[in-house]
Design an enzyme around this catalytic site. Structure first.
Site, PDB file in Angstrom:
ATOM      1  N   GLU A  14      -1.282  -8.603   5.048  1.00  0.00           N
ATOM      2  CA  GLU A  14      -1.223  -8.852   6.503  1.00  0.00           C
ATOM      3  C   GLU A  14      -2.611  -8.842   7.131  1.00  0.00           C
ATOM      4  O   GLU A  14      -2.808  -9.325   8.231  1.00  0.00           O
ATOM      5  CB  GLU A  14      -0.299  -7.824   7.173  1.00  0.00           C
ATOM      6  CG  GLU A  14      -0.900  -6.449   7.449  1.00  0.00           C
ATOM      7  CD  GLU A  14      -0.938  -5.533   6.221  1.00  0.00           C
ATOM      8  OE1 GLU A  14      -0.689  -6.008   5.093  1.00  0.00           O
ATOM      9  OE2 GLU A  14      -1.250  -4.328   6.398  1.00  0.00           O
ATOM     10  N   CYS A  59       0.837  -1.203   0.000  1.00  0.00           N
ATOM     11  CA  CYS A  59       0.000   0.000   0.000  1.00  0.00           C
ATOM     12  C   CYS A  59       0.876   1.259   0.000  1.00  0.00           C
ATOM     13  O   CYS A  59       1.519   1.543  -0.985  1.00  0.00           O
ATOM     14  CB  CYS A  59      -0.963  -0.055   1.189  1.00  0.00           C
ATOM     15  SG  CYS A  59      -2.315   1.107   1.046  1.00  0.00           S
ATOM     16  N   HIS A  79      -3.641  -5.422   1.192  1.00  0.00           N
ATOM     17  CA  HIS A  79      -2.935  -5.622   2.472  1.00  0.00           C
ATOM     18  C   HIS A  79      -2.900  -7.105   2.827  1.00  0.00           C
ATOM     19  O   HIS A  79      -3.808  -7.588   3.497  1.00  0.00           O
ATOM     20  CB  HIS A  79      -3.661  -4.875   3.588  1.00  0.00           C
ATOM     21  CG  HIS A  79      -3.428  -3.415   3.586  1.00  0.00           C
ATOM     22  ND1 HIS A  79      -2.398  -2.829   4.283  1.00  0.00           N
ATOM     23  CD2 HIS A  79      -4.094  -2.407   2.981  1.00  0.00           C
ATOM     24  CE1 HIS A  79      -2.437  -1.515   4.105  1.00  0.00           C
ATOM     25  NE2 HIS A  79      -3.457  -1.222   3.321  1.00  0.00           N
TER      26      HIS A  79
END
Ligand SMILES: Nc1ncnc2c1ncn2[C@@H]1O[C@H](COP(=O)(O)OP(=O)(O)O)[C@@H](O)[C@H]1O
Ligand SMILES: [Mg+2]
Lengths: 259, 754, 87, 87
Positions: A227, A108, A225
């Site tokens: 994660e 990002c 993202h």
């Protein structure tokens, strides 16, 4: 979220289970970065890696096998996302690490910083519809013979959230052709069954590009993202494969093929 | 501004207040002093009209660690963890500049949470606008939503829920309420206090400019077309600075030596310093020359009253200054010692050596008179309550009504709104926006925190007491629907001008209703905010109390959501089995253009039993989906469960036995205390037993199907003894409903349709 | 000496300008039928101390080139003047 | 006739400019010590058809006043020229 549902984690039967070795990760923190703790949690608590935060004034990244530039709003995203972080001291060290073949992953805002720094081609413009957009997207894995995507199957569709105002990938026609020719595109926004339709593209990115790598194949940037998609209780585990691939590469010294 | 008016009057003080100031001081105040009083004694800061009424709220409970009075409330979560939460309004600034007004609302509420020593973990927003057919309303909505996202996203705090309603009552005065939640270990909680004579006072964060001077006073007036001219410079939020400030403060807390912290909100440095000193029972001396400034030539009162954003006041233990300065410098921020705690109970402002103001702390902080104005039931109520619903024709096509209702901007998907908010950051969001309440997991435990913000202004307009009670009940019901137990409440009371007897009556009634419901449900009020003078050109908004409810889930894995999960599951209505209440319904507004009648009845005892029953059922693991019945009634709630279903469970076949009253009232009326759940066939008996145990009515309505159709029939008592006639009223593809629901709001907002 | 640099940052011709299109659409919707095209860029003013105009110019050029504009998307134009006390 | 209006939108003096401050800080950190202050505004170019320069001017004024600048926070400056075929 409504109406979108996980396909179940495909690819590695258990991407986490495959992770055996341990690598050393540096997770960069710029003023305004806000996803560093999330990345750290995934690396340390879920994948049992050696990971630590690195302040943006650091000039030496020698001790890390991999460097992650996490998401957030470095310098408030003022002027252009990533523009100011690109001129901080740590970026010189990122160049050096990239040069040495270390793995660099920009997520990002990290992706935006890497394009601003010229470590990845193109630029990330404001979203086509001009609104910030957060939500689940599907991305199709274009290549699996890379240190970042080896845990997936080619063509596999991952369910991973995005959250950005400037994620609209742009490169001029020549540059874009070059990126495609060299196979630098690793992820494209797609429908859950892998189609590249207009509505599956959340921000207007050219060629549906969600993630790319550099020519050398050791620097990757992506807008989604990963994660945020590493635990079933949060809605998906599909993002884990990115980290698992990196760990595999770093500990086994090679790209790992599933299928 | 008339030259003949004395300054105190120009500043909005009343004569009796001016006289009391002179009395408290023992002499006539200087301009600087008077200006500080005008802000500190404004409605916004002093709660002159609301304090006596707010005392009626229950504020104590076994879990409450901090009730009203600090920057935010705190409840105990067990395992050494504490939940900090609070709500704030930024209505007037948002009506003027929606983006910045809303952005600074978020900044303000986050600083309240941070000032308590907590890490902000979630935000919610409660928004009210006029009907979206007006371009101005769409402009306000777009700006407000973008502004909230701008601040919250940048701070890395997920916005996990909220509500948006449209009604012409808010055309001239939109509402923007923002709620913040934070987590801390119990021992990390900070207080907004100054203590220990000799201890230094610091201002940290941004520099001080002239922005927002008089903001508190501005919030204490009605809006009018003329407001443009005399308003203060609009405050611009700087979330980047806000983020740095948050990180620096947490580093400072960790370093230790912090006596107290307070956010600089309305009333700027004056308010922060005086309130801190008042809580500590001390005095304070401030030198305005030490305050880092953004602009040149600022007068002492401008420095003291500026509402520049991203600033906090900190009281440190003596000797800790250098460390604090070093920490803030690391984050690129200012930290300046601007004064010292004294022991004389006097608030002294100096400009270098020159004393420019000396005021007793207690007088400035606490001395404002309290008012109990006349209260009178508004004249509009009688005719509205007497409205004859028989005048409204019953629909010919119920399917068509359902389509229209589900597309109402008050019911349709809010995805256009919440997709502009980061709702995933921090990896805590187990259930985000889109369902009933949001659910966050608590790191290091199995537990979770559920949170919901709720309030129906239309009900409160028709019956403020009951409407406020419903807001509490509904918020709690939503929290229960994700598997959590309601714990405590924060609230924002948005009303018109309290000096009008009708408005004051609404206010008192609403607070009473809220208090009753909070008592009945065991959810004390730990704080909140009052926003008066929400009027435009003399017309007050609907009385709108918004309730922020927090609850605790013992096990986040055991949560449910509204969407159907499995074909064949049985659809069950728990709670009020029958009801055809049309008053205040979205159906009456959307289909008939009528806002009338009374708010739905509310049996608080049944409500409590219902909630306990649903909670128990979810934690026995038998419930596969749950959704409360709210705006749009039973039919809309069922449709929402279909629309949000898993692809393989998208459809239902239900039969509603018609009781007394009109069929439209039974399907679309907003009868309270109802929750729809689904369970597997094999679990129906267990659910029945639970319902029996909790003395909650239970009715099986039908089943989840896989055929993609929404089928609703009614059973009418037939003329023949003991028999009933079935009649299909609605049979639609779920996809058609889904599209209406998905696009209902966007159609107004996205040029050329969704 | 104090100088003021004014930097106009505009999108390259071939780059889509979603903001410009949105403004264009809004203006037409407001009844400005004559509007043909709108482009939205940035206008950056900066005040700096420098020993000479040439030095100020070259510093400002460098700032624009390195930070203020992203060459993949944007071009810039710079003008420099002596600054009095205006800010 | 075709005209081109250039509209410079800047923040009012007393309004905080977080973006400008951040850029200012970044430029100093990059070694441009002489930078004193930075303000970031917008630069809007618009092309329009109008019967006369006066008409074009008054239309552009109105667009700037009503849409392009937010009077609560910003002010604008407008210049108008005849446009050839440049876009
Ligand atoms: N302003 C908002 N911000 C974030 N989420 C919102 C907002 N408005 C509504 N939502 C979310 O959309 C969902 C539906 O909203 P609403 O129709 O108001 O629900 P309810 O009927 O349960 O009060 C809820 O999950 C709510 O949290
Ligand atoms: Mg609900």
């Amino acid at each position: 979220m409504t109406g979108e549902h996980r396909e179940g984690v495909t690819g590695l039967p258990n991407p986490r289970g495959e992770v055996s070795g341990m690598a050393k990760f540096g997770v960069l923190v710029f003023p305004g970065t806000n996803c560093e703790i999330d990345v750290l949690r995934v690396l340390r608590d879920l994948l049992h890696q050696d990971a630590e935060l690195v302040w943006y004034e650091e000039r030496d990244l020698e001790r890390y096998d991999a460097v992650i530039l996490p998401g957030g709003f470095s310098y408030g995203d003022y002027l252009r996302a990533g523009a100011m972080a690109r001129w901080t001291p740590v970026i010189e060290a990122v160049y050096a690490a990239a040069e040495k073949g270390r793995l660099i992953l920009g997520i990002c805002n990290g992706f935006q910083i890497l394009t601003e720094a010229g470590l990845l081609p193109g630029a990330l413009q404001r979203n086509r519809h001009l609104r910030y957009v957060c939500g689940w997207t599907h991305v199709r894995v274009e290549r699996t013979d890379t240190p970042f995507t080896s845990a997936y199957r080619k063509g596999q569709v991952l369910r991973i959230p995005i959250s950005h105002g400037e994620g609209n990938f742009y490169a001029d026609p020549d540059a874009l052709a070059e990126i495609e020719k060299r196979g630098q595109v690793l992820l494209r926004y797609a429908t859950p069954d892998g189609q590249l339709t207009e509505t599956a593209n959340p921000n207007g990115s050219l060629h549906h590009i969600a993630g790319i790598m550099n020519k050398a194949g050791n620097v990757m940037g992506l807008m989604p993202h990963p994660e945020r998609a590493c635990e079933a209780v949060l809605g998906s585990e599909d993002g884990c494969g990115i980290f698992a691939s990196m760990i595999h590469y770093l500990t086994k010294g090679r790209v790992f093929h599933v299928g | 501004m008339s030259a003949s008016l004395p300054l105190w009057a120009v500043l909005g003080l009343r004569q009796e207040e001016y006289l009391k100031i002179c009395e408290d001081l023992g002499n006539e105040p200087s301009e600087t002093v008077l200006r500080m009083y005008a802000v500190m004694w404004s409605e916004h800061c002093a709660y002159k009209h609301s304090k006596p009424v707010l005392r009626r709220l229950p504020t104590k409970g076994p879990h409450v660690l901090q009730g009203p009075g600090e920057n935010a409330g705190v409840v105990d979560l067990g395992d050494g963890l504490a939940l900090v939460f609070k709500i704030e309004s930024h209505n007037h600034p948002s009506a003027i500049e929606p983006f910045q007004g809303a952005a600074t609302a978020v900044g303000g509420i986050l600083r309240d949470v941070i000032a308590m020593g907590a890490r902000p973990v979630a935000l919610l927003d409660s928004l009210r606008f006029g009907w979206p057919d007006e371009a101005r309303q769409r402009y306000l909505l777009s700006g407000v939503v973008a502004g909230i996202g701008h601040y919250g996203n940048s701070m890395g705090v997920p916005t996990v829920g909220g509500e948006v309603y449209f009604d012409p009552a808010y055309s001239g005065n939109c509402l923007v309420n923002s709620m913040g939640l934070g987590l801390a270990r119990r021992e990390e909680i900070q207080r907004a206090i100054a203590q220990g004579p000799g201890n230094p006072i610091l201002v940290v964060g941004a520099r001080t400019g002239r922005d927002g001077i008089g903001g508190a006073a501005f919030a204490s007036q009605e809006l009018s077309g003329a407001s443009e001219a005399d308003r203060p410079a609009v405050q611009v939020g700087d979330p980047f600075m806000g983020k740095l400030l948050m990180e620096a403060l947490h580093e400072l807390y960790k370093a230790g030596g912090v006596v107290g912290v307070q956010d600089c909100g309305a009333g700027g440095l004056t308010s922060a310093c005086v309130e801190m000193a008042n809580r500590g029972g001390v005095g304070m001396e401030i030198d305005v020359l030490q305050v880092p400034r953004r602009e040149e030539g600022m007068l002492p009162w401008e420095v003291m009253l500026s509402e520049s954003q991203e600033r906090m006041v900190v009281c440190l233990e003596r000797g800790r200054e250098a460390e604090a300065v070093r920490i803030f410098r690391k984050w690129g921020l200012e930290a300046a010692v601007i004064g010292v705690v004294t022991d004389d109970g006097v608030f002294r402002v100096k400009e270098g050596a020159r004393v420019v103001a000396e005021v007793p702390v207690r007088s400035l902080a606490d001395g404002a008179p309290e008012y109990t104005p006349d209260a009178r039931e508004p004249a509009y109520l009688r005719p509205l309550r007497a409205f004859d619903f028989a005048r409204l024709p019953e629909p010919e096509d119920y399917g068509d009504v359902l389509r229209k209702l589900i597309a109402s901007p008050n019911i349709a998907s809010r995805q256009w709104v919440y997709s502009q908010y980061d709702h995933h950051v921090r990896l805590g969001t187990v259930v985000g926006p889109g369902g009933d309440a949001a659910l966050l997991r608590l790191p290091g435990t199995k537990k979770g925190v559920a949170v919901k913000i709720d309030g129906n202004g239309r009900y409160c307009y028709l019956n403020p007491r009951r409407g406020a009670a419903i807001a509490v009940a509904e918020a709690a019901r939503n929290v229960v629907c994700v598997g959590a137990k309601p714990q405590a409440v924060t609230n924002n009371l948005n009303f018109g001008n309290p000096e009008k007897p009708e408005v004051y009556w609404q206010f008192v009634e609403a607070v009473e209703g809220m208090a009753e419901a909070c008592r009945a449900l065991g959810t004390p009020v730990t704080g909140g905010n009052v926003s008066f003078y929400n009027e435009f050109e003399g017309r007050p908004i609907y009385p709108t109390p918004t309730i922020g409810m927090v609850g605790v889930s013992p096990d986040v894995e055991r949560h449910v959501q509204p969407g159907f999960k499995r074909p064949g599951d049985v659809i069950v209505l728990l709670g009020q089995p029958e009801g055809a209440h049309l008053g205040g319904s979205e159906y009456c507004w959307v289909i008939h253009g009528v806002v009338a009648g009374d708010a739905p009845e509310l049996d608080l005892d049944l409500e409590r039993r219902l909630q306990e029953c649903v909670f128990a059922a979810i934690h026995q693991g038998i419930v596969t989906a749950a959704h409360d019945v709210a705006e749009g009634g039973l039919a809309v709630a069922l449709a929402e469960m279909c629309i949000q279903a898993l692809p393989e469970a998208r459809g239902c076949r239900v039969t509603v036995p018609l009781g007394p009253g009109r069929a439209d009232g039974q399907l679309f009326g907003e009868t309270q205390s109802r929750v729809l759940v689904t369970v597997g066939r094999e679990d129906v008996e267990r659910l029945r037993n639970l319902a029996l145990e909790h003395d909650v009515p239970i009715r099986l309505l039908g089943e989840v199907t896989a055929d993609g159709r929404f089928r609703l029939a009614v059973l009418q008592p037939s003329p023949k003894e003991g028999a009933a006639l079935g009649r299909s009223l609605i049979d639609l593809p779920v996809e058609a409903l889904r599209r209406e629901w998905q696009e209902g709001l966007e159609r107004w907002l996205v040029p050329g349709g969704a | 000496m104090r100088y003021k640099a004014e930097v106009r940052v505009t999108l390259r011709r071939d780059v889509l300008d979603p903001q410009g299109s949105a403004v264009e659409g809004a203006l037409r919707a407001m009844g400005f039928d004559g509007v043909e095209r709108v482009r939205v860029g940035k206008w950056i003013e900066l005040w700096l101390e420098a020993p000479s105009p040439a030095d100020a110019q070259s510093q400002a050029e460098e700032m624009a080139r390195r930070l203020l504009a992203n060459p993949v998307l944007e071009t810039y134009q710079l003008t420099l003047k002596e600054a009095g006390d205006d800010r």
